[in-house]
Design an enzyme around this catalytic site. Structure first.
Site, PDB file in Angstrom:
ATOM      1  N   ARG A 105      43.499  34.446  37.516  1.00  0.00           N
ATOM      2  CA  ARG A 105      44.677  35.242  37.122  1.00  0.00           C
ATOM      3  C   ARG A 105      45.694  35.297  38.244  1.00  0.00           C
ATOM      4  NH1 ARG A 105      43.052  41.467  37.167  1.00  0.00           N
ATOM      5  NH2 ARG A 105      41.504  41.387  38.795  1.00  0.00           N
ATOM      6  N   LYS A 124      49.928  37.726  40.611  1.00  0.00           N
ATOM      7  CA  LYS A 124      48.580  38.089  40.175  1.00  0.00           C
ATOM      8  C   LYS A 124      48.695  38.880  38.877  1.00  0.00           C
ATOM      9  CE  LYS A 124      44.319  40.304  41.793  1.00  0.00           C
ATOM     10  NZ  LYS A 124      43.621  40.849  42.960  1.00  0.00           N
ATOM     11  N   ASP A 136      41.203  37.259  30.543  1.00  0.00           N
ATOM     12  CA  ASP A 136      42.557  37.133  29.984  1.00  0.00           C
ATOM     13  C   ASP A 136      43.650  36.758  30.989  1.00  0.00           C
ATOM     14  OD1 ASP A 136      42.704  39.476  31.419  1.00  0.00           O
ATOM     15  OD2 ASP A 136      42.836  40.789  29.661  1.00  0.00           O
ATOM     16  N   ARG A 194      52.198  38.424  45.444  1.00  0.00           N
ATOM     17  CA  ARG A 194      51.620  38.447  46.784  1.00  0.00           C
ATOM     18  C   ARG A 194      52.247  37.334  47.619  1.00  0.00           C
ATOM     19  NH1 ARG A 194      45.128  38.722  45.716  1.00  0.00           N
ATOM     20  NH2 ARG A 194      45.326  36.620  44.862  1.00  0.00           N
ATOM     21  N   ASP A 274      34.627  33.552  47.776  1.00  0.00           N
ATOM     22  CA  ASP A 274      35.918  33.210  47.160  1.00  0.00           C
ATOM     23  C   ASP A 274      36.981  34.247  47.517  1.00  0.00           C
ATOM     24  OD1 ASP A 274      33.993  34.636  45.395  1.00  0.00           O
ATOM     25  OD2 ASP A 274      35.759  34.975  44.165  1.00  0.00           O
ATOM     26  N   ASN A 275      36.564  35.342  48.135  1.00  0.00           N
ATOM     27  CA  ASN A 275      37.530  36.366  48.544  1.00  0.00           C
ATOM     28  C   ASN A 275      37.709  36.394  50.063  1.00  0.00           C
ATOM     29  OD1 ASN A 275      37.927  37.116  45.900  1.00  0.00           O
ATOM     30  ND2 ASN A 275      36.434  38.769  45.952  1.00  0.00           N
ATOM     31  N   ASP A 284      42.571  39.762  48.225  1.00  0.00           N
ATOM     32  CA  ASP A 284      41.963  40.193  46.958  1.00  0.00           C
ATOM     33  C   ASP A 284      41.495  41.647  47.002  1.00  0.00           C
ATOM     34  OD1 ASP A 284      42.539  37.804  45.854  1.00  0.00           O
ATOM     35  OD2 ASP A 284      40.512  37.328  45.207  1.00  0.00           O
TER      36      ASP A 284
END
Ligand code: AMP
Ligand code: MG
Length: 519
Positions: A105, A124, A136, A194, A274-275, A284
């Site tokens: 997203r 984001k 979604d 961001r 992944d963060n 994140d």
């Protein structure tokens, strides 16, 4: 917008794209990104923007007030030169390899170049991408307020972080089951823009290594070094040593970031690989939280309540575990484990030294004192004590005063815990502290302490109050907090109420003490 932004899209120009431009969920092969446009929204409205960040990327106040700004940073309109795309990465989630994750997203709009550097602009919550899996691609107001405010708060605290340019409502509702307990409800949708020079994560390297796409892994790593770590390049070609130096620097930056988080009492909540930013920035903002009473075992993330993997006190160790996964991701380029292990050892040392210096600074002492610090940490957990308030009160405490224990009262949460034993323990520690001050004779103790111990942090309940208002169309608190948090070390007496400890009603309220990954 009057200003014309200059884009230099080196990421998309240099690295391989997925051949398909269709916005369908899929696994990528031999590609780092997929081209995808933001999904337009019905009725965007501006909640807040950070004027400083606008300036950083070259926009004026007039630009930020223009209708086009609203359209561009809500995802409805693209500027000439933008190349919207979502990137592909993997990661370890809560200790387990999760395979492909990617920007589910987040949509990168393009890289702006200014005299100060290059800035990737990333929306984001601007709709689905090929990496959205079953979700979604959207974001709700509550999590977007939290990301917007905390990014800017962290920056002004001196903690490396991605920045936030803007926060827009979309005029559309999004359904979320906030606590994952079978109560889905509609919430207002929002989009944050961001800004960082790079949004590359440990997981980008990991996925390429896992897929054994070694040629792309090498090209990608070379790209990241050239673009973000140019000081590591000598006149010679990139070699194994360059990759080792690169990894070593990521270890250093991550160690420094962990010291900062421990200093200000920030708990990220979802330190999956992944963060983790390759730049060592906080990235994140999800179910993060700020320590209120000092508790090394605390995590705000209810999704992690059983294991507490990402609790406050474990963050530095997790940083190292995550770096080990990155090391595995770089191993195909380096081929020997020894230099990587050496760098991981260096991480531990760098963190330790940084933490000791930071603890000395928090106490206003020129030198770290192990025993004094150990005793303090034990004291802080012996009765519920607000970490932020404690250090500020300590800075201005008259250590000769008979009533110095009373001088710390504002930091304590539970009256029943303030026993004669607790008082005696506190007095004993204050004696030891005073003694160290005599020995080390620091200059200007209070000023040193107040420069590293913030007065204002984005307390969990205060963020929630701003969210309650924003969900009702009143954005004044969001804007006010943005201003206050720009000077977190200043007294700002008119805003004293934002520095107060968590009220009792907030102890158990959802959003104040409990958060899930649902956002
Ligand atoms: P997180 O740990 O929250 O950063 O997210 C883990 C993964 O889930 C990332 O690949 C995100 O892009 C993806 N993700 C999280 N929320 C959504 C969403 N609402 N729609 C699509 N992808 C999402
Ligand atoms: Mg993430």
């Amino acid at each position: 917008m009057q200003t014309v932004l200059t884009f230099d899209n080196q990421f998309t120009n240099t690295l391989p794209a997925d051949p398909s431009d269709e916005n369908t969920r899929r696994q990528l092969k031999d590609a780092l990104y997929a081209r995808v446009s933001p999904t337009p929204v019905v009725a965007p409205y501006l909640v807040a923007h950070a004027a400083e960040v606008a300036k950083l990327i070259g926009l004026t106040d007039d630009d930020a007030a223009s209708p086009e700004f609203l359209q561009v940073f809500s995802g409805n309109h693209q500027l000439t030169g933008m190349e919207p795309h979502a990137t592909c990465y993997g990661g370890h989630q809560f200790g387990n390899w999760a395979g492909q994750l990617g920007d589910g997203r987040a949509i990168n709009l393009g890289e702006v170049v200014t005299e100060a550097g290059h800035w990737m602009l990333q929306l984001k919550g601007a709709g689905p991408t090929p990496f959205s899996r079953t979700a979604d691609g959207l974001a709700v107001m509550r999590s977007s307020v939290r990301e917007f405010l905390c990014s800017e708060a962290m920056y002004h605290l001196g903690v490396p972080t991605t920045r936030a340019l803007s926060l827009m409502g979309t005029g559309e509702n999004v359904v979320r089951d906030m606590l994952y307990d079978g109560h889905p409800a509609e919430e207002p949708g929002a989009v944050v823009c961001r800004v960082s020079s790079s949004f590359v994560r440990f997981g980008h390297f990991q996925l390429l290594a896992a897929r054994q796409e070694t040629k792309i892994l090498r090209d990608f790593t070379d790209f990241v070094i050239q673009r973000e770590f140019p000081h590591l390049l000598s006149s010679k070609e990139i070699s194994t040593t360059t990759y080792v130096n690169f990894f070593r620097e990521v270890c250093e930056r991550t160690a420094d970031l962990m010291v900062h988080w421990m200093r200000v009492g920030f708990v990220h909540g979802v330190m999956n690989t992944d963060n983790m930013s390759i730049l060592g920035e906080t990235i994140d903002y999800g179910p993060y939280g700020w320590l209120e009473d000092f508790d090394p075992d605390w995590t705000p993330n209810t999704t992690d309540a059983a294991q507490r993997r990402y609790r406050y006190g474990q963050q530095p160790a997790i940083g190292q575990w995550n770096l080990m996964q990155l090391a595995n991701g770089l191993l195909p380029l380096i081929e020997e484990t020894k230099p990587l292990e050496e760098a991981l050892g260096h991480y531990a040392k760098r963190y330790e030294q940084g933490w000791e210096q930071m603890m000395a600074d928090k106490l206003g002492l020129p030198q770290f004192d192990q025993l004094l610090t150990d005793q303090l940490l034990a004291l802080l957990t012996s009765a519920e004590t607000d970490m932020t308030i404690f250090y500020r009160k300590l800075a201005s405490l008259n250590l000769d005063s008979e009533s110095r224990y009373e001088g710390l009262q504002d930091a304590f949460y539970v009256t029943d815990q303030l026993t004669t034993e607790h008082q005696a323990q506190t007095e004993a520690w204050l004696d030891a502290y005073q003694n160290q001050i005599l020995v080390q004779s620091p200059n200007n103790r209070a000023a040193v302490m107040n420069a590293v111990n913030p007065k204002y942090v984005l307390r969990n309940y205060i963020a929630q109050l701003a969210i309650d208002d924003a969900e009702n169309g009143d954005f004044s608190k969001v804007q006010e907090l943005l201003q206050i948090l720009r000077q977190p070390y200043a007294e700002q007496p008119e805003y004293e109420h934002y520095a107060e400890k968590r009220p009792e009603w907030a102890r158990t309220r959802v959003g104040c003490s409990m958060l899930s990954c649902s956002s």
